[in-house]
Design an enzyme around this catalytic site. Structure first.
Site, PDB file in Angstrom:
ATOM      1  N   GLU A  52      45.665 111.413  52.950  1.00  0.00           N
ATOM      2  CA  GLU A  52      46.317 110.491  52.007  1.00  0.00           C
ATOM      3  C   GLU A  52      46.658 111.263  50.714  1.00  0.00           C
ATOM      4  OE1 GLU A  52      43.412 108.009  50.028  1.00  0.00           O
ATOM      5  OE2 GLU A  52      44.823 106.341  49.835  1.00  0.00           O
ATOM      6  N   LYS A 129      50.383 101.755  52.988  1.00  0.00           N
ATOM      7  CA  LYS A 129      48.991 101.262  52.967  1.00  0.00           C
ATOM      8  C   LYS A 129      48.932  99.755  52.732  1.00  0.00           C
ATOM      9  CE  LYS A 129      44.628 102.581  50.639  1.00  0.00           C
ATOM     10  NZ  LYS A 129      44.067 103.609  49.722  1.00  0.00           N
ATOM     11  N   CYS A 174      43.197 105.356  54.370  1.00  0.00           N
ATOM     12  CA  CYS A 174      41.928 105.305  53.635  1.00  0.00           C
ATOM     13  C   CYS A 174      41.220 103.958  53.737  1.00  0.00           C
ATOM     14  CB  CYS A 174      42.125 105.729  52.189  1.00  0.00           C
ATOM     15  SG  CYS A 174      40.517 106.097  51.444  1.00  0.00           S
TER      16      CYS A 174
HETATM   17  N1  CDT Z   1      41.718 105.945  48.655  1.00  0.00           N
HETATM   18  C1  CDT Z   1      40.919 104.929  49.013  1.00  0.00           C
HETATM   19  O1  CDT Z   1      41.373 103.942  49.551  1.00  0.00           O
HETATM   20  N2  CDT Z   1      39.626 105.058  48.698  1.00  0.00           N
HETATM   21  C2  CDT Z   1      38.696 103.988  48.907  1.00  0.00           C
HETATM   22  C3  CDT Z   1      37.676 104.030  47.851  1.00  0.00           C
HETATM   23  C4  CDT Z   1      37.143 102.689  47.624  1.00  0.00           C
HETATM   24  S1  CDT Z   1      36.290 102.593  46.135  1.00  0.00           S
HETATM   25  C5  CDT Z   1      37.301 101.811  45.086  1.00  0.00           C
HETATM   26  C6  CDT Z   1      38.006 104.021  50.261  1.00  0.00           C
HETATM   27  O2  CDT Z   1      37.904 102.964  50.879  1.00  0.00           O
HETATM   28  O3  CDT Z   1      37.513 105.074  50.678  1.00  0.00           O
END
Ligand code: CDT
Length: 325
Positions: A52, A129, A174
């Protein structure tokens, strides 16, 4: 193997990245991507998956009063002059790739996007996303912020799948990987491989008790998604300590059995590979998870009709005072 005896295999590369500094140019990052791509080609990869937001530092960790203050982190075209060398090299090598980046559309919309490109250089699809985590407004109490909800819009395009690389492919980004609906939406379209890039800070400010479990939760949700839908899952991190923020690495290639067949051992730029037999999916899709035979969608109505939790009324309000009769 299919019943006819031929196997459908995809040699897959998960190209984990280490940190990208805020002053690192796209050109410098693209050189790193090309190095991993060439390594993939040498390993016989059909497809190399990058994380990502793979072209810049993870800029949502910083607040700007005016959202446009971060415009320089977005791509207004893909390929762009800076990324064209990656597209050219991939086509020359005959290797496909998936690349996550921040997209700023002509009409000013901002998405956290991944583009999937075939071995001949043609674009298969873009995925935007769906589940955008974090917060919208300045929260300076945090050691660092997670302002994805300020800098990206939730996509309403959902989870498509596409015929590519001899199989059925899908993408997620993510935070999408934590939600079972992500995998099931694609599972119901016969997905055979799901490509997922991530940036996951180890420190979770709203509940630091989860910090020590980041690695466990990462694999838990992707392994469950793979097994419960009979699909390959490729999870690719941007890990290591970036601008003072430590992020999870542990990129993994996961089989339809839910087993991890390859895992990164560093927190930096590292390619892991596996030969993925797409027909292995059928062992699960045609047995325990034969959806057409065993699912009970008529009993799952809340999943699409309700967003938050609706708990039963408190015992004091229940017709019989909560006593079981
Ligand atoms: N980039 C991303 O989606 N990161 C999130 C972090 C969550 S904390 C606010 C994840 O789910 O890994």
């Amino acid at each position: 193997m299919t019943s006819a005896g031929q196997s459908r295999t995809v040699t897959i590369g998960a190209a984990q990245l280490g940190p990208i500094g805020r002053d690192e140019s796209r050109e410098a990052v693209v050189v790193r991507l090309i190095t991993l791509l060439r390594e993939g080609a040498e390993a016989g990869c059909d497809l190399v998956v990058f994380p990502e937001l793979a072209l810049t530092t993870f800029f949502p960790r910083w607040f700007t009063d005016d959202i446009a203050g971060h415009d320089h982190y977005y791509e207004t075209s893909m390929p762009s002059p800076a990324t064209q060398p990656l597209f050219d090299e991939a086509k020359k090598l005959g290797v496909g790739f998936a690349l996550g980046y921040a997209e700023l559309t002509e009409d000013g919309r901002r998405f956290n996007t991944t583009v999937l490109v075939e071995r001949d250089g043609s674009e298969v699809a873009k995925f935007r996303k769906v589940h955008i985590p974090g917060h919208e407004d300045d929260e300076p109490w945090r050691p660092f912020q997670h302002l994805e909800r300020r800098y990206f819009e939730e996509s309403s395009e959902g989870f498509g799948v596409w015929r590519a690389f001899g199989g059925i492919f899908g993408m997620a980004t993510c935070n999408d990987r934590r939600w079972p609906e992500t995998y099931r939406e694609m599972g119901l379209q016969g997905v055979e491989m799901i490509l997922i890039g991530y940036n996951t800070p180890i420190h979770y400010a709203p509940d630091p008790g989860q910090n020590a479990l980041q690695g466990f939760h990462n694999h838990l949700c992707m392994q469950a998604g793979a097994y419960q839908n009979g699909t390959w899952v490729v999870g690719v991190a941007k890990g290591g300590t970036e601008e003072g923020v430590e992020s999870l690495a542990q990129s993994a290639i996961i089989a339809p059995s839910g087993q991890i067949v390859a895992q990164a051992v560093t927190t930096g730029d590292e390619l892991i590979t596996a030969v993925a037999d797409l027909d292995w999916c059928n062992h699960y899709k045609e047995t325990l998870f034969d959806f057409a035979r065993y699912r009970r969608p008529e009993l799952y109505q809340r999943i699409t009709s309700q967003k938050g939790v609706v708990a039963p009324p408190p015992e004091s309000l229940a017709p019989n005072g909560g006593e079981s009769s």
